[in-house]
Scaffold this motif. Structure first.
Motif, PDB file in Angstrom:
ATOM      1  N   GLU A  20      45.879  31.810  47.169  1.00  0.00           N
ATOM      2  CA  GLU A  20      46.486  30.684  46.467  1.00  0.00           C
ATOM      3  C   GLU A  20      45.864  29.363  46.914  1.00  0.00           C
ATOM      4  OE1 GLU A  20      50.650  31.215  47.221  1.00  0.00           O
ATOM      5  OE2 GLU A  20      50.859  32.709  45.621  1.00  0.00           O
ATOM      6  N   ALA A  21      45.594  29.258  48.207  1.00  0.00           N
ATOM      7  CA  ALA A  21      44.982  28.030  48.722  1.00  0.00           C
ATOM      8  C   ALA A  21      43.603  27.829  48.099  1.00  0.00           C
ATOM      9  CB  ALA A  21      44.878  28.100  50.241  1.00  0.00           C
ATOM     10  N   LEU A  22      42.835  28.906  48.009  1.00  0.00           N
ATOM     11  CA  LEU A  22      41.499  28.802  47.424  1.00  0.00           C
ATOM     12  C   LEU A  22      41.580  28.476  45.931  1.00  0.00           C
ATOM     13  CD1 LEU A  22      38.440  29.004  47.688  1.00  0.00           C
ATOM     14  CD2 LEU A  22      38.634  31.466  47.299  1.00  0.00           C
ATOM     15  N   ASP A  23      42.509  29.127  45.221  1.00  0.00           N
ATOM     16  CA  ASP A  23      42.701  28.823  43.798  1.00  0.00           C
ATOM     17  C   ASP A  23      42.980  27.342  43.595  1.00  0.00           C
ATOM     18  OD1 ASP A  23      42.255  31.312  42.776  1.00  0.00           O
ATOM     19  OD2 ASP A  23      44.368  31.860  42.525  1.00  0.00           O
ATOM     20  N   LEU A  24      43.884  26.822  44.413  1.00  0.00           N
ATOM     21  CA  LEU A  24      44.234  25.403  44.309  1.00  0.00           C
ATOM     22  C   LEU A  24      43.009  24.532  44.592  1.00  0.00           C
ATOM     23  CD1 LEU A  24      46.329  23.119  44.009  1.00  0.00           C
ATOM     24  CD2 LEU A  24      46.661  23.266  46.482  1.00  0.00           C
ATOM     25  N   ALA A  25      42.247  24.923  45.615  1.00  0.00           N
ATOM     26  CA  ALA A  25      41.066  24.138  45.990  1.00  0.00           C
ATOM     27  C   ALA A  25      40.071  24.078  44.829  1.00  0.00           C
ATOM     28  CB  ALA A  25      40.408  24.741  47.227  1.00  0.00           C
ATOM     29  N   CYS A  58      43.585  44.719  47.804  1.00  0.00           N
ATOM     30  CA  CYS A  58      43.681  43.270  47.641  1.00  0.00           C
ATOM     31  C   CYS A  58      42.443  42.731  46.927  1.00  0.00           C
ATOM     32  CB  CYS A  58      43.799  42.592  49.000  1.00  0.00           C
ATOM     33  SG  CYS A  58      45.328  42.985  49.833  1.00  0.00           S
ATOM     34  N   LYS A  59      42.641  41.625  46.220  1.00  0.00           N
ATOM     35  CA  LYS A  59      41.526  41.000  45.515  1.00  0.00           C
ATOM     36  C   LYS A  59      40.546  40.409  46.530  1.00  0.00           C
ATOM     37  CE  LYS A  59      40.639  37.222  42.281  1.00  0.00           C
ATOM     38  NZ  LYS A  59      39.380  37.734  41.769  1.00  0.00           N
ATOM     39  N   ASP A  60      39.263  40.562  46.244  1.00  0.00           N
ATOM     40  CA  ASP A  60      38.249  40.018  47.148  1.00  0.00           C
ATOM     41  C   ASP A  60      37.971  38.558  46.814  1.00  0.00           C
ATOM     42  OD1 ASP A  60      36.239  39.483  48.881  1.00  0.00           O
ATOM     43  OD2 ASP A  60      34.751  40.770  47.949  1.00  0.00           O
ATOM     44  N   TYR A  61      38.904  37.662  47.222  1.00  0.00           N
ATOM     45  CA  TYR A  61      38.655  36.229  47.004  1.00  0.00           C
ATOM     46  C   TYR A  61      37.705  35.672  48.062  1.00  0.00           C
ATOM     47  CZ  TYR A  61      42.053  35.326  50.746  1.00  0.00           C
ATOM     48  OH  TYR A  61      42.699  35.292  51.954  1.00  0.00           O
ATOM     49  N   ILE A  62      37.445  36.450  49.114  1.00  0.00           N
ATOM     50  CA  ILE A  62      36.572  35.980  50.186  1.00  0.00           C
ATOM     51  C   ILE A  62      35.171  35.681  49.639  1.00  0.00           C
ATOM     52  CG2 ILE A  62      35.655  36.493  52.481  1.00  0.00           C
ATOM     53  CD1 ILE A  62      38.756  36.365  52.316  1.00  0.00           C
ATOM     54  N   ALA A  63      34.712  36.538  48.701  1.00  0.00           N
ATOM     55  CA  ALA A  63      33.380  36.343  48.122  1.00  0.00           C
ATOM     56  C   ALA A  63      33.272  34.978  47.442  1.00  0.00           C
ATOM     57  CB  ALA A  63      33.077  37.458  47.123  1.00  0.00           C
ATOM     58  N   THR A  64      34.404  34.479  46.951  1.00  0.00           N
ATOM     59  CA  THR A  64      34.402  33.209  46.215  1.00  0.00           C
ATOM     60  C   THR A  64      34.108  32.015  47.132  1.00  0.00           C
ATOM     61  OG1 THR A  64      35.987  34.218  44.697  1.00  0.00           O
ATOM     62  CG2 THR A  64      35.725  31.839  44.548  1.00  0.00           C
TER      63      THR A  64
ATOM     64  N   TYR C  54      29.759  36.654  38.594  1.00  0.00           N
ATOM     65  CA  TYR C  54      31.029  37.314  38.915  1.00  0.00           C
ATOM     66  C   TYR C  54      30.857  38.383  39.993  1.00  0.00           C
ATOM     67  CZ  TYR C  54      35.468  39.668  38.593  1.00  0.00           C
ATOM     68  OH  TYR C  54      36.683  40.211  38.919  1.00  0.00           O
ATOM     69  N   LEU C  55      29.811  39.175  39.857  1.00  0.00           N
ATOM     70  CA  LEU C  55      29.630  40.264  40.823  1.00  0.00           C
ATOM     71  C   LEU C  55      29.350  39.717  42.217  1.00  0.00           C
ATOM     72  CD1 LEU C  55      27.741  42.898  38.638  1.00  0.00           C
ATOM     73  CD2 LEU C  55      30.172  42.801  39.228  1.00  0.00           C
ATOM     74  N   GLU C  56      28.714  38.550  42.304  1.00  0.00           N
ATOM     75  CA  GLU C  56      28.461  37.970  43.618  1.00  0.00           C
ATOM     76  C   GLU C  56      29.675  37.237  44.174  1.00  0.00           C
ATOM     77  OE1 GLU C  56      24.981  35.542  44.045  1.00  0.00           O
ATOM     78  OE2 GLU C  56      25.387  35.215  46.179  1.00  0.00           O
ATOM     79  N   TYR C  57      30.329  36.422  43.338  1.00  0.00           N
ATOM     80  CA  TYR C  57      31.396  35.543  43.842  1.00  0.00           C
ATOM     81  C   TYR C  57      32.804  36.043  43.510  1.00  0.00           C
ATOM     82  CZ  TYR C  57      27.461  32.336  44.402  1.00  0.00           C
ATOM     83  OH  TYR C  57      26.266  31.759  44.761  1.00  0.00           O
ATOM     84  N   LYS C  58      32.911  37.139  42.757  1.00  0.00           N
ATOM     85  CA  LYS C  58      34.207  37.740  42.406  1.00  0.00           C
ATOM     86  C   LYS C  58      35.136  36.775  41.680  1.00  0.00           C
ATOM     87  CE  LYS C  58      32.935  41.560  44.388  1.00  0.00           C
ATOM     88  NZ  LYS C  58      33.406  42.130  45.636  1.00  0.00           N
ATOM     89  N   THR C  59      34.562  35.873  40.935  1.00  0.00           N
ATOM     90  CA  THR C  59      35.367  34.972  40.121  1.00  0.00           C
ATOM     91  C   THR C  59      34.562  34.590  38.881  1.00  0.00           C
ATOM     92  OG1 THR C  59      36.673  32.916  40.116  1.00  0.00           O
ATOM     93  CG2 THR C  59      34.588  32.837  41.277  1.00  0.00           C
ATOM     94  N   ILE C  99      32.337  38.568  26.660  1.00  0.00           N
ATOM     95  CA  ILE C  99      31.268  39.460  26.210  1.00  0.00           C
ATOM     96  C   ILE C  99      30.620  40.174  27.400  1.00  0.00           C
ATOM     97  CG2 ILE C  99      29.042  39.539  24.981  1.00  0.00           C
ATOM     98  CD1 ILE C  99      30.069  37.015  23.425  1.00  0.00           C
ATOM     99  N   ALA C 100      30.648  39.519  28.565  1.00  0.00           N
ATOM    100  CA  ALA C 100      30.070  40.125  29.771  1.00  0.00           C
ATOM    101  C   ALA C 100      31.036  41.089  30.457  1.00  0.00           C
ATOM    102  CB  ALA C 100      29.637  39.037  30.752  1.00  0.00           C
ATOM    103  N   GLY C 101      32.219  41.274  29.860  1.00  0.00           N
ATOM    104  CA  GLY C 101      33.166  42.252  30.406  1.00  0.00           C
ATOM    105  C   GLY C 101      33.934  41.762  31.614  1.00  0.00           C
ATOM    106  N   LEU C 102      34.066  40.437  31.745  1.00  0.00           N
ATOM    107  CA  LEU C 102      34.730  39.868  32.921  1.00  0.00           C
ATOM    108  C   LEU C 102      36.147  39.411  32.583  1.00  0.00           C
ATOM    109  CD1 LEU C 102      31.739  37.647  34.071  1.00  0.00           C
ATOM    110  CD2 LEU C 102      32.246  40.007  34.715  1.00  0.00           C
ATOM    111  N   PRO C 103      36.984  39.239  33.612  1.00  0.00           N
ATOM    112  CA  PRO C 103      38.316  38.689  33.348  1.00  0.00           C
ATOM    113  C   PRO C 103      38.209  37.258  32.843  1.00  0.00           C
ATOM    114  CG  PRO C 103      38.127  39.512  35.612  1.00  0.00           C
ATOM    115  CD  PRO C 103      36.758  39.502  35.034  1.00  0.00           C
ATOM    116  N   LYS C 104      39.225  36.829  32.119  1.00  0.00           N
ATOM    117  CA  LYS C 104      39.254  35.458  31.620  1.00  0.00           C
ATOM    118  C   LYS C 104      39.244  34.481  32.790  1.00  0.00           C
ATOM    119  CE  LYS C 104      41.880  32.318  28.809  1.00  0.00           C
ATOM    120  NZ  LYS C 104      43.039  32.000  28.029  1.00  0.00           N
TER     121      LYS C 104
END
Lengths: 118, 94, 109
Positions: A20-25, A58-64, C54-59, C99-104
Motif C-alpha cells: 500500500e505504501a508503494l502504491d501510494l508513492a 503474495c504479490k511481488d511488489y518488490i520488483a516494482t 511488466y515482467l521485469e517490474y511486476k506492474t 492487448i499484451a495480456g497484462l492487468p489493467k
C-alpha cells in the motif's frame, strides 16, 4: 505540489502495508508530487533483493521498487541504523537507496509537508 | 519545528512508539492513544519518553480503567487533540 | 472470457486477462480486434515493450511512465503521448496492456 514522506516501518508480506505504501508513492509521483520514501526498522527488509513473495501467495511488489527512477520519486532513503541492525548493507538492496542516519531522516521529516507511516 | 507524534498501538503490538522515539525532537509532543496508553505503565518506555512533552487520550485511559495508575500524566479530550494539531507544524501518525 | 484455440481464457469484466501466463502472441490480434485496432509493427513494438516492463517490474506502467520509458528505449519520436495515442486511441496504457495480456494499470493517467 506537496512534499510527501512515506515511511516503511514494517516487514514485507506479513500484511499489506508495504504494498500500500508503494502504491501510494507511485500514485503521488504520477500526480507530480515530490515523493520521498524512507525505510526504517523492519521496513528496510522491503528493499532486500532475491525475494520470492509469490511462493507464499503474495504479490511481488518488490520488483516494482526497481522502477522508482522512472516514476521520478525525489529520494529513497534507508536507515543506516536499521540496515546494520539486521546485519545488512547497501549491496543487498534491490534499489540503490541513500543510506542516512537518524538525524538526517529527522531533517527530512521536518522539511516535507506531510509524513505518512505504513 | 514542533511535531506531534500520534501513537495508536502498544509497544508489544508494533514498533510505532519505538520508531517515533528514534525521530522525536526536543520540542515535539508524544500523544499516546488507543492501546498505546499502556506504554505509560511500563518503566522501560517511561524512561525512553522521559523529558518529552507527553500526553494521553483521556477516553482511551478511562475506557481501559487506568485512571488511578495514569493520573500523573496530562490527559486530553478530542477537542484538545484538535487544538494540539494546530499548535504543531505537523502530525505524524505512527 | 475469450475463446482461443479451443481454450477458454479468463478475463475480468473489462477484458483484461486474469493470468498473464495465459497470453501468447497469437492472442494479441484477437484482443486488439475487440479494441478495433489492427496490429502493425509499430503496435507490436509498444506491446512487447509493456509486456517486458511488466515482467521485469511486476506492474503495468501508467501513461506518464510509459512515455518516459519508451522514450529512453525507443527514442523521443516514439516516447511521446501523441505518437502512442495515434496507435492506441482510447489510451495507450489501457489498450497496450490489455492487448499484451497484462492487468489493467491501477493508475490510468
Amino acid at each position: 505540489m506537496k512534499a510527501i514522506a512515506i515511511i516503511f516501518r514494517q516487514s514485507p508480506h506479513g500484511n499489506a502495508a508495504g504494498r500500500e505504501a508503494l502504491d501510494l508513492a507511485l500514485m503521488a509521483a504520477t500526480y507530480e508530487q515530490q515523493v520521498h520514501l524512507i525505510f526504517i526498522d523492519e521496513g528496510v527488509l522491503n528493499l532486500l533483493g532475491n525475494q520470492q513473495p509469490e511462493l507464499i501467495g503474495c504479490k511481488d511488489y518488490i520488483a516494482t521498487f526497481k522502477a522508482l527512477d522512472l516514476y521520478e520519486v525525489a529520494s529513497v532513503i534507508v536507515s543506516e541504523v536499521s540496515l546494520c541492525g539486521f546485519g545488512l548493507d547497501k549491496t543487498a538492496l534491490v534499489y540503490p537507496a541513500t543510506v542516512a542516519d537518524d538525524g538526517q531522516i529527522r531533517q527530512l521529516l521536518e522539511q516535507v509537508d506531510e509524513v505518512l507511516v505504513f | 519545528m514542533k511535531i506531534l507524534h500520534h501513537i495508536c498501538s502498544s509497544p508489544s503490538e508494533s514498533n510505532a512508539l519505538a520508531c517515533a522515539l528514534r525521530f522525536v525532537g526536543p520540542k515535539d509532543t508524544l500523544l499516546l492513544a488507543g492501546n498505546a496508553v499502556t506504554a505509560a505503565l511500563l518503566p522501560h518506555w517511561l524512561n525512553a519518553m522521559d523529558g518529552y512533552d507527553l500526553c494521553l487520550m483521556k477516553a482511551d485511559v478511562e475506557a481501559r480503567g487506568l485512571m488511578t495508575q495514569l493520573t500523573r500524566f496530562r490527559q486530553i479530550d478530542y477537542a484538545e487533540f484538535v487544538a494540539l494539531t494546530l499548535t504543531h507544524h505537523k502530525v505524524i501518525s505512527w | 472470457m475469450i475463446e482461443f484455440n479451443g481454450k477458454q481464457i479468463a478475463t475480468d469484466t473489462q477484458g483484461y486477462l486474469l493470468d498473464v501466463n495465459d497470453w501468447e502472441p497469437a492472442l494479441a490480434p484477437i484482443i486488439a480486434d475487440g479494441e478495433q485496432i489492427l496490429l502493425t509493427d509499430a503496435h507490436w513494438e509498444v506491446i512487447n515493450f509493456v509486456r517486458e516492463f511488466y515482467l521485469e517490474y511486476k506492474t503495468s506502467p501508467a501513461i506518464r511512465v510509459l512515455v518516459k520509458a519508451i522514450g529512453q528505449k525507443l527514442g523521443p519520436d516514439k516516447g511521446n503521448s501523441k505518437y502512442l495515442y495515434t496507435l492506441f486511441p482510447i489510451g495507450p496504457a489501457k489498450q497496450a496492456t490489455k492487448i499484451a495480456g497484462l492487468p489493467k494499470p491501477a493508475k490510468c493517467i
